[in-house]
Motif scaffolding. Structure first.
Motif, PDB file in Angstrom:
ATOM      1  N   THR A 226      31.309 -14.326  -5.321  1.00 17.21           N
ATOM      2  CA  THR A 226      31.143 -13.462  -4.162  1.00 17.21           C
ATOM      3  C   THR A 226      29.657 -13.339  -3.883  1.00 17.21           C
ATOM      4  OG1 THR A 226      33.108 -12.223  -4.782  1.00 17.21           O
ATOM      5  CG2 THR A 226      31.605 -11.168  -3.232  1.00 17.21           C
ATOM      6  N   TRP A 227      29.273 -13.677  -2.677  1.00 10.76           N
ATOM      7  CA  TRP A 227      27.870 -13.634  -2.308  1.00 10.76           C
ATOM      8  C   TRP A 227      27.639 -12.459  -1.382  1.00 10.76           C
ATOM      9  CZ3 TRP A 227      25.489 -16.644  -5.463  1.00 10.76           C
ATOM     10  CH2 TRP A 227      26.134 -17.779  -5.936  1.00 10.76           C
ATOM     11  N   LEU A 228      26.565 -11.740  -1.664  1.00 12.01           N
ATOM     12  CA  LEU A 228      26.195 -10.630  -0.791  1.00 12.01           C
ATOM     13  C   LEU A 228      25.474 -11.164   0.430  1.00 12.01           C
ATOM     14  CD1 LEU A 228      24.742  -8.046  -3.328  1.00 12.01           C
ATOM     15  CD2 LEU A 228      26.969  -7.997  -2.225  1.00 12.01           C
ATOM     16  N   GLU A 229      25.661 -10.487   1.512  1.00 11.85           N
ATOM     17  CA  GLU A 229      24.921 -10.823   2.729  1.00 11.85           C
ATOM     18  C   GLU A 229      24.809  -9.562   3.570  1.00 11.85           C
ATOM     19  OE1 GLU A 229      28.427 -12.618   5.521  1.00 11.85           O
ATOM     20  OE2 GLU A 229      27.505 -13.989   4.114  1.00 11.85           O
ATOM     21  N   GLY A 230      23.929  -9.624   4.521  1.00 14.69           N
ATOM     22  CA  GLY A 230      23.777  -8.504   5.442  1.00 14.69           C
ATOM     23  C   GLY A 230      23.231  -7.256   4.776  1.00 14.69           C
ATOM     24  N   GLU A 231      23.741  -6.116   5.189  1.00 14.48           N
ATOM     25  CA  GLU A 231      23.247  -4.831   4.717  1.00 14.48           C
ATOM     26  C   GLU A 231      23.439  -4.621   3.209  1.00 14.48           C
ATOM     27  OE1 GLU A 231      22.728  -0.805   3.842  1.00 14.48           O
ATOM     28  OE2 GLU A 231      24.780  -1.497   4.094  1.00 14.48           O
ATOM     29  N   PRO A 232      24.578  -5.028   2.602  1.00 11.17           N
ATOM     30  CA  PRO A 232      24.700  -4.887   1.144  1.00 11.17           C
ATOM     31  C   PRO A 232      23.623  -5.673   0.387  1.00 11.17           C
ATOM     32  CG  PRO A 232      26.857  -5.218   2.112  1.00 11.17           C
ATOM     33  CD  PRO A 232      25.842  -5.458   3.203  1.00 11.17           C
ATOM     34  N   LEU A 233      23.302  -6.868   0.855  1.00 13.50           N
ATOM     35  CA  LEU A 233      22.241  -7.660   0.240  1.00 13.50           C
ATOM     36  C   LEU A 233      20.903  -6.940   0.355  1.00 13.50           C
ATOM     37  CD1 LEU A 233      21.046 -10.203  -1.045  1.00 13.50           C
ATOM     38  CD2 LEU A 233      20.945 -11.192   1.255  1.00 13.50           C
ATOM     39  N   GLU A 234      20.615  -6.393   1.509  1.00  9.75           N
ATOM     40  CA  GLU A 234      19.357  -5.680   1.716  1.00  9.75           C
ATOM     41  C   GLU A 234      19.243  -4.473   0.787  1.00  9.75           C
ATOM     42  OE1 GLU A 234      16.795  -6.788   3.428  1.00  9.75           O
ATOM     43  OE2 GLU A 234      18.041  -8.538   3.836  1.00  9.75           O
ATOM     44  N   ARG A 235      20.346  -3.761   0.563  1.00 16.46           N
ATOM     45  CA  ARG A 235      20.330  -2.618  -0.353  1.00 16.46           C
ATOM     46  C   ARG A 235      19.985  -3.054  -1.769  1.00 16.46           C
ATOM     47  NH1 ARG A 235      25.404  -0.987   1.929  1.00 16.46           N
ATOM     48  NH2 ARG A 235      26.337  -1.505  -0.066  1.00 16.46           N
ATOM     49  N   VAL A 236      20.591  -4.154  -2.220  1.00 16.84           N
ATOM     50  CA  VAL A 236      20.319  -4.655  -3.570  1.00 16.84           C
ATOM     51  C   VAL A 236      18.865  -5.096  -3.688  1.00 16.84           C
ATOM     52  CG1 VAL A 236      20.840  -6.491  -5.225  1.00 16.84           C
ATOM     53  CG2 VAL A 236      22.698  -5.297  -4.063  1.00 16.84           C
ATOM     54  N   LEU A 237      18.379  -5.843  -2.704  1.00 14.86           N
ATOM     55  CA  LEU A 237      16.993  -6.305  -2.742  1.00 14.86           C
ATOM     56  C   LEU A 237      16.013  -5.139  -2.751  1.00 14.86           C
ATOM     57  CD1 LEU A 237      17.153  -9.358  -0.322  1.00 14.86           C
ATOM     58  CD2 LEU A 237      16.987  -9.386  -2.818  1.00 14.86           C
ATOM     59  N   THR A 238      16.291  -4.130  -1.947  1.00 12.74           N
ATOM     60  CA  THR A 238      15.422  -2.950  -1.899  1.00 12.74           C
ATOM     61  C   THR A 238      15.416  -2.239  -3.250  1.00 12.74           C
ATOM     62  OG1 THR A 238      15.808  -2.669   0.463  1.00 12.74           O
ATOM     63  CG2 THR A 238      15.043  -0.733  -0.745  1.00 12.74           C
ATOM     64  N   ARG A 239      16.578  -2.119  -3.865  1.00 11.55           N
ATOM     65  CA  ARG A 239      16.682  -1.444  -5.155  1.00 11.55           C
ATOM     66  C   ARG A 239      16.001  -2.247  -6.269  1.00 11.55           C
ATOM     67  NH1 ARG A 239      22.105  -1.056  -5.633  1.00 11.55           N
ATOM     68  NH2 ARG A 239      22.265  -2.683  -7.174  1.00 11.55           N
ATOM     69  N   MET A 240      16.063  -3.586  -6.208  1.00 12.80           N
ATOM     70  CA  MET A 240      15.508  -4.436  -7.263  1.00 12.80           C
ATOM     71  C   MET A 240      14.025  -4.723  -7.088  1.00 12.80           C
ATOM     72  SD  MET A 240      17.840  -4.883  -9.434  1.00 12.80           S
ATOM     73  CE  MET A 240      16.964  -6.070 -10.421  1.00 12.80           C
ATOM     74  N   GLU A 241      13.504  -4.610  -5.893  1.00  9.24           N
ATOM     75  CA  GLU A 241      12.132  -5.020  -5.584  1.00  9.24           C
ATOM     76  C   GLU A 241      11.088  -4.445  -6.544  1.00  9.24           C
ATOM     77  OE1 GLU A 241       8.378  -5.570  -3.951  1.00  9.24           O
ATOM     78  OE2 GLU A 241       9.289  -3.584  -3.826  1.00  9.24           O
ATOM     79  N   PRO A 242      11.162  -3.175  -6.920  1.00  6.40           N
ATOM     80  CA  PRO A 242      10.149  -2.649  -7.836  1.00  6.40           C
ATOM     81  C   PRO A 242      10.197  -3.277  -9.241  1.00  6.40           C
ATOM     82  CG  PRO A 242      11.362  -0.851  -6.790  1.00  6.40           C
ATOM     83  CD  PRO A 242      12.056  -2.130  -6.435  1.00  6.40           C
ATOM     84  N   HIS A 243      11.279  -3.915  -9.594  1.00  6.78           N
ATOM     85  CA  HIS A 243      11.471  -4.438 -10.942  1.00  6.78           C
ATOM     86  C   HIS A 243      11.248  -5.948 -11.052  1.00  6.78           C
ATOM     87  CE1 HIS A 243      13.189  -0.523 -11.772  1.00  6.78           C
ATOM     88  NE2 HIS A 243      13.972  -0.679 -10.716  1.00  6.78           N
ATOM     89  N   ILE A 244      11.138  -6.633  -9.937  1.00  9.85           N
ATOM     90  CA  ILE A 244      11.114  -8.102  -9.937  1.00  9.85           C
ATOM     91  C   ILE A 244       9.966  -8.662 -10.764  1.00  9.85           C
ATOM     92  CG2 ILE A 244      10.775 -10.135  -8.476  1.00  9.85           C
ATOM     93  CD1 ILE A 244      12.534  -8.706  -6.372  1.00  9.85           C
ATOM     94  N   GLU A 245       8.754  -8.186 -10.567  1.00  8.35           N
ATOM     95  CA  GLU A 245       7.603  -8.734 -11.293  1.00  8.35           C
ATOM     96  C   GLU A 245       7.761  -8.540 -12.798  1.00  8.35           C
ATOM     97  OE1 GLU A 245       5.252 -10.792 -10.154  1.00  8.35           O
ATOM     98  OE2 GLU A 245       6.395 -10.650  -8.288  1.00  8.35           O
ATOM     99  N   ARG A 246       8.282  -7.407 -13.218  1.00  7.78           N
ATOM    100  CA  ARG A 246       8.491  -7.133 -14.640  1.00  7.78           C
ATOM    101  C   ARG A 246       9.574  -8.036 -15.230  1.00  7.78           C
ATOM    102  NH1 ARG A 246      12.264  -3.943 -16.967  1.00  7.78           N
ATOM    103  NH2 ARG A 246      12.851  -3.014 -14.985  1.00  7.78           N
ATOM    104  N   LEU A 247      10.576  -8.387 -14.434  1.00  5.26           N
ATOM    105  CA  LEU A 247      11.709  -9.168 -14.929  1.00  5.26           C
ATOM    106  C   LEU A 247      11.481 -10.679 -14.883  1.00  5.26           C
ATOM    107  CD1 LEU A 247      14.590  -7.071 -13.345  1.00  5.26           C
ATOM    108  CD2 LEU A 247      13.852  -7.096 -15.735  1.00  5.26           C
ATOM    109  N   LYS A 248      10.539 -11.145 -14.090  1.00  2.36           N
ATOM    110  CA  LYS A 248      10.304 -12.588 -13.976  1.00  2.36           C
ATOM    111  C   LYS A 248      10.047 -13.264 -15.318  1.00  2.36           C
ATOM    112  CE  LYS A 248       8.831 -13.184  -9.199  1.00  2.36           C
ATOM    113  NZ  LYS A 248       7.703 -13.518  -8.326  1.00  2.36           N
ATOM    114  N   PRO A 249       9.164 -12.722 -16.192  1.00  2.00           N
ATOM    115  CA  PRO A 249       8.940 -13.387 -17.483  1.00  2.00           C
ATOM    116  C   PRO A 249      10.193 -13.422 -18.363  1.00  2.00           C
ATOM    117  CG  PRO A 249       7.233 -11.743 -17.057  1.00  2.00           C
ATOM    118  CD  PRO A 249       8.267 -11.598 -15.994  1.00  2.00           C
ATOM    119  N   ILE A 250      10.989 -12.386 -18.297  1.00  2.00           N
ATOM    120  CA  ILE A 250      12.229 -12.346 -19.079  1.00  2.00           C
ATOM    121  C   ILE A 250      13.172 -13.440 -18.593  1.00  2.00           C
ATOM    122  CG2 ILE A 250      14.276 -10.960 -19.638  1.00  2.00           C
ATOM    123  CD1 ILE A 250      12.399  -8.480 -19.345  1.00  2.00           C
ATOM    124  N   ASN A 251      13.310 -13.553 -17.282  1.00  2.00           N
ATOM    125  CA  ASN A 251      14.162 -14.582 -16.704  1.00  2.00           C
ATOM    126  C   ASN A 251      13.660 -15.977 -17.058  1.00  2.00           C
ATOM    127  OD1 ASN A 251      14.663 -16.275 -13.816  1.00  2.00           O
ATOM    128  ND2 ASN A 251      16.443 -15.321 -14.776  1.00  2.00           N
TER     129      ASN A 251
END
Length: 69
Positions: free
Chosen positions: A29-54
């Motif tokens: 199941t792929w998110l798109e539209g407004e649900p995708l934007e909500r997830v991206l907004t919620r995750m944005e502050p954590h992305i830089e911290r999580l990149k090395p782990i990924n």
């Protein structure tokens, strides 16, 4: 699963039967539209911290694949 414990064969059969009756197929199941934007907004502050782990997880998975070859 949905009952909070490992399903037994009867529960899996019940799930599959009712899934088919409901016309639901199992697939990604792929998110798109407004649900995708909500997830991206919620995750944005954590992305830089999580990149090395990924990156470490990907490198570890690549090593395991290479070892099997």
């Amino acid at each position: 699963m949905m009952f909070g414990h490992e399903p037994n064969p009867e529960m899996i059969a019940w799930f599959d039967e009712n899934r088919k009756k409901a016309g639901v197929t199992l697939s990604p199941t792929w998110l798109e539209g407004e649900p995708l934007e909500r997830v991206l907004t919620r995750m944005e502050p954590h992305i830089e911290r999580l990149k090395p782990i990924n990156a470490a997880q990907i490198a570890d998975a690549d090593k395991r694949v290479a070892q099997k070859s």
